[in-house]
Design a protein around this motif. Structure first.
Motif, PDB file in Angstrom:
ATOM      1  N   GLN A 168      -8.197  45.550   0.429  1.00 23.16           N
ATOM      2  CA  GLN A 168      -8.351  43.464  -0.463  1.00 23.16           C
ATOM      3  C   GLN A 168      -9.355  43.185   0.173  1.00 23.16           C
ATOM      4  O   GLN A 168      -9.913  42.154  -0.845  1.00 23.16           O
ATOM      5  CB  GLN A 168      -7.553  42.198   0.942  1.00 23.16           C
ATOM      6  N   ALA A 169     -10.152  43.545   1.346  1.00 17.71           N
ATOM      7  CA  ALA A 169     -11.220  43.521   1.567  1.00 17.71           C
ATOM      8  C   ALA A 169     -12.312  43.733   1.006  1.00 17.71           C
ATOM      9  O   ALA A 169     -13.280  43.037  -0.525  1.00 17.71           O
ATOM     10  CB  ALA A 169     -12.247  43.662   2.448  1.00 17.71           C
ATOM     11  N   GLN A 170     -12.121  44.223  -0.230  1.00 14.93           N
ATOM     12  CA  GLN A 170     -13.198  45.302  -0.929  1.00 14.93           C
ATOM     13  C   GLN A 170     -13.109  44.580  -2.572  1.00 14.93           C
ATOM     14  O   GLN A 170     -14.052  44.359  -3.417  1.00 14.93           O
ATOM     15  CB  GLN A 170     -12.883  46.929  -1.882  1.00 14.93           C
ATOM     16  N   ALA A 171     -11.789  44.796  -2.888  1.00 17.34           N
ATOM     17  CA  ALA A 171     -11.093  43.612  -4.022  1.00 17.34           C
ATOM     18  C   ALA A 171     -12.094  42.438  -4.209  1.00 17.34           C
ATOM     19  O   ALA A 171     -11.936  41.811  -5.249  1.00 17.34           O
ATOM     20  CB  ALA A 171      -9.502  43.698  -4.292  1.00 17.34           C
ATOM     21  N   ARG A 172     -11.307  41.491  -3.280  1.00 20.05           N
ATOM     22  CA  ARG A 172     -12.618  40.374  -2.923  1.00 20.05           C
ATOM     23  C   ARG A 172     -13.958  40.063  -3.159  1.00 20.05           C
ATOM     24  O   ARG A 172     -14.803  39.857  -3.920  1.00 20.05           O
ATOM     25  CB  ARG A 172     -12.056  39.576  -1.744  1.00 20.05           C
ATOM     26  N   ALA A 173     -14.710  41.173  -3.213  1.00 16.78           N
ATOM     27  CA  ALA A 173     -15.744  41.271  -2.710  1.00 16.78           C
ATOM     28  C   ALA A 173     -16.297  41.912  -4.207  1.00 16.78           C
ATOM     29  O   ALA A 173     -17.258  41.622  -4.311  1.00 16.78           O
ATOM     30  CB  ALA A 173     -16.840  42.887  -1.584  1.00 16.78           C
ATOM     31  N   GLN A 174     -14.989  42.903  -4.682  1.00 19.78           N
ATOM     32  CA  GLN A 174     -16.101  43.260  -6.619  1.00 19.78           C
ATOM     33  C   GLN A 174     -15.659  42.314  -7.646  1.00 19.78           C
ATOM     34  O   GLN A 174     -16.280  41.957  -8.101  1.00 19.78           O
ATOM     35  CB  GLN A 174     -15.095  44.892  -6.628  1.00 19.78           C
ATOM     36  N   ALA A 175     -14.520  41.041  -6.952  1.00 22.21           N
ATOM     37  CA  ALA A 175     -14.623  40.575  -7.444  1.00 22.21           C
ATOM     38  C   ALA A 175     -15.511  39.088  -7.461  1.00 22.21           C
ATOM     39  O   ALA A 175     -16.156  38.415  -8.693  1.00 22.21           O
ATOM     40  CB  ALA A 175     -13.141  39.412  -7.459  1.00 22.21           C
ATOM     41  N   GLY A 176     -15.971  38.583  -6.268  1.00 23.96           N
ATOM     42  CA  GLY A 176     -17.539  38.714  -6.033  1.00 23.96           C
ATOM     43  C   GLY A 176     -18.529  38.957  -6.915  1.00 23.96           C
ATOM     44  O   GLY A 176     -19.419  38.374  -6.883  1.00 23.96           O
ATOM     45  N   ALA A 177     -18.752  39.613  -6.717  1.00 20.74           N
ATOM     46  CA  ALA A 177     -20.295  40.483  -6.768  1.00 20.74           C
ATOM     47  C   ALA A 177     -20.692  40.438  -8.638  1.00 20.74           C
ATOM     48  O   ALA A 177     -21.492  39.999  -9.242  1.00 20.74           O
ATOM     49  CB  ALA A 177     -20.600  41.912  -6.928  1.00 20.74           C
ATOM     50  N   SER A 178     -18.727  40.134  -9.273  1.00 19.67           N
ATOM     51  CA  SER A 178     -18.994  40.528 -11.667  1.00 19.67           C
ATOM     52  C   SER A 178     -19.138  39.097 -11.514  1.00 19.67           C
ATOM     53  O   SER A 178     -19.160  38.915 -12.472  1.00 19.67           O
ATOM     54  CB  SER A 178     -17.666  40.929 -11.320  1.00 19.67           C
ATOM     55  N   GLY A 179     -18.709  37.924 -10.504  1.00 23.88           N
ATOM     56  CA  GLY A 179     -18.987  36.568 -11.042  1.00 23.88           C
ATOM     57  C   GLY A 179     -18.170  35.780 -11.349  1.00 23.88           C
ATOM     58  O   GLY A 179     -17.822  34.955 -11.425  1.00 23.88           O
ATOM     59  N   VAL A 180     -17.169  36.709 -10.897  1.00 26.04           N
ATOM     60  CA  VAL A 180     -15.539  36.263 -11.559  1.00 26.04           C
ATOM     61  C   VAL A 180     -14.932  34.769 -10.061  1.00 26.04           C
ATOM     62  O   VAL A 180     -15.463  35.065  -9.599  1.00 26.04           O
ATOM     63  CB  VAL A 180     -14.690  37.102 -11.207  1.00 26.04           C
ATOM     64  N   VAL A 194      -4.062  39.509  -8.891  1.00 29.70           N
ATOM     65  CA  VAL A 194      -3.588  40.939  -8.610  1.00 29.70           C
ATOM     66  C   VAL A 194      -3.896  41.470  -6.711  1.00 29.70           C
ATOM     67  O   VAL A 194      -2.986  42.169  -6.443  1.00 29.70           O
ATOM     68  CB  VAL A 194      -5.654  41.423  -9.076  1.00 29.70           C
ATOM     69  N   LEU A 195      -4.502  39.834  -6.007  1.00 32.69           N
ATOM     70  CA  LEU A 195      -4.934  40.622  -4.669  1.00 32.69           C
ATOM     71  C   LEU A 195      -3.316  40.212  -3.882  1.00 32.69           C
ATOM     72  O   LEU A 195      -3.487  40.808  -2.894  1.00 32.69           O
ATOM     73  CB  LEU A 195      -5.816  39.848  -4.329  1.00 32.69           C
ATOM     74  N   ALA A 196      -3.268  39.054  -4.496  1.00 34.39           N
ATOM     75  CA  ALA A 196      -1.370  38.521  -4.406  1.00 34.39           C
ATOM     76  C   ALA A 196      -0.137  39.787  -4.313  1.00 34.39           C
ATOM     77  O   ALA A 196       0.517  40.543  -3.329  1.00 34.39           O
ATOM     78  CB  ALA A 196      -0.980  37.240  -4.532  1.00 34.39           C
ATOM     79  N   GLN A 212       2.984  44.500  -2.541  1.00 33.53           N
ATOM     80  CA  GLN A 212       3.185  45.779  -2.596  1.00 33.53           C
ATOM     81  C   GLN A 212       2.367  46.598  -0.835  1.00 33.53           C
ATOM     82  O   GLN A 212       4.095  47.729  -0.433  1.00 33.53           O
ATOM     83  CB  GLN A 212       2.064  46.946  -3.369  1.00 33.53           C
ATOM     84  N   GLY A 213       1.729  45.912  -0.296  1.00 35.50           N
ATOM     85  CA  GLY A 213       1.248  46.742   0.863  1.00 35.50           C
ATOM     86  C   GLY A 213       2.945  46.410   1.130  1.00 35.50           C
ATOM     87  O   GLY A 213       2.655  47.374   3.336  1.00 35.50           O
ATOM     88  N   GLN A 214       3.173  44.936   1.539  1.00 34.88           N
ATOM     89  CA  GLN A 214       3.996  44.204   2.622  1.00 34.88           C
ATOM     90  C   GLN A 214       5.736  45.670   2.374  1.00 34.88           C
ATOM     91  O   GLN A 214       6.399  45.847   3.680  1.00 34.88           O
ATOM     92  CB  GLN A 214       4.860  43.093   2.564  1.00 34.88           C
ATOM     93  N   ILE A 215       5.797  45.687   0.913  1.00 35.01           N
ATOM     94  CA  ILE A 215       6.781  46.827   0.570  1.00 35.01           C
ATOM     95  C   ILE A 215       6.389  48.422   1.223  1.00 35.01           C
ATOM     96  O   ILE A 215       7.496  48.939   1.882  1.00 35.01           O
ATOM     97  CB  ILE A 215       7.246  46.242  -0.596  1.00 35.01           C
TER      98      ILE A 215
END
Length: 170
Positions: A60-72, A81-83, A88-91
């Motif tokens: 999750q942290a990597q996904a947030r970092a990638q989203a932030g780095a891409s300027g989105v 996507v994160l949600a 899926q992680g809880q499942i």
């Protein structure tokens, strides 16, 4: 002869009882082993779930970092996507927990079956001992040597003399 037969009967009875107790002890030992395995399974599952949570937190942290780095921005599609990844992680965590609980239940059931088998063996040994006792005692009994009740303690001539009078004595 009677003493040897009695000794054999006592040994047979004692052996049957000891065998049942030994089987019960083995079944109890096996039950404890199953319970320990169930406890180890629970600990293993807790560790596996902890590892999975840590892995998901990193993803999750990597996904947030990638989203932030891409300027989105973190709204709309990246948030969804994160949600979805979190769900899926809880499942996945619930799946680990569920399969662990099934294994624990199986081990606890095996422990209960083992204890029941031990109790059955102890009960069966009591019946086996009783059977050996009756069988042994029946071999000791000899009806030709038994005391009969209701008969005369005197010889047949003496009994006849008392009952009808014996004239040969005068």
């Amino acid at each position: 002869m009677c003493t040897l037969a009695l000794l054999g009967t006592v040994l047979s009875v004692g052996g049957a009882l000891m065998e049942g107790q030994q089987q019960k002890q083995m079944a109890d030992y096996q039950a404890r082993a199953y319970e320990q395995q169930a406890q180890a399974e629970a600990q293993s599952s807790a560790f596996e779930q902890s590892q999975e949570r840590h892995k998901q937190d990193l993803l999750q942290a990597q996904a947030r970092a990638q989203a932030g780095a891409s300027g989105v921005g973190m709204s709309g599609s990246p948030t969804e996507v994160l949600a979805a990844n979190a769900r899926q992680g809880q499942i996945d965590l619930k799946g680990i927990q569920y399969s662990s609980q099934l294994r624990q239940n199986n081990l606890n059931d095996q422990a209960a079956i083992s204890r029941f088998s031990g109790k059955q063996a102890a009960t069966a040994s009591i019946f086996s001992a009783g059977s050996a006792l009756v069988g042994g005692l029946s071999k000791i009994y000899d009806p030709t040597k038994a005391v009969s009740l209701g008969g005369s303690a005197f010889s047949p001539r003496a009994s006849a003399a008392i009952a009808g009078g014996y004239s040969g004595l005068y």
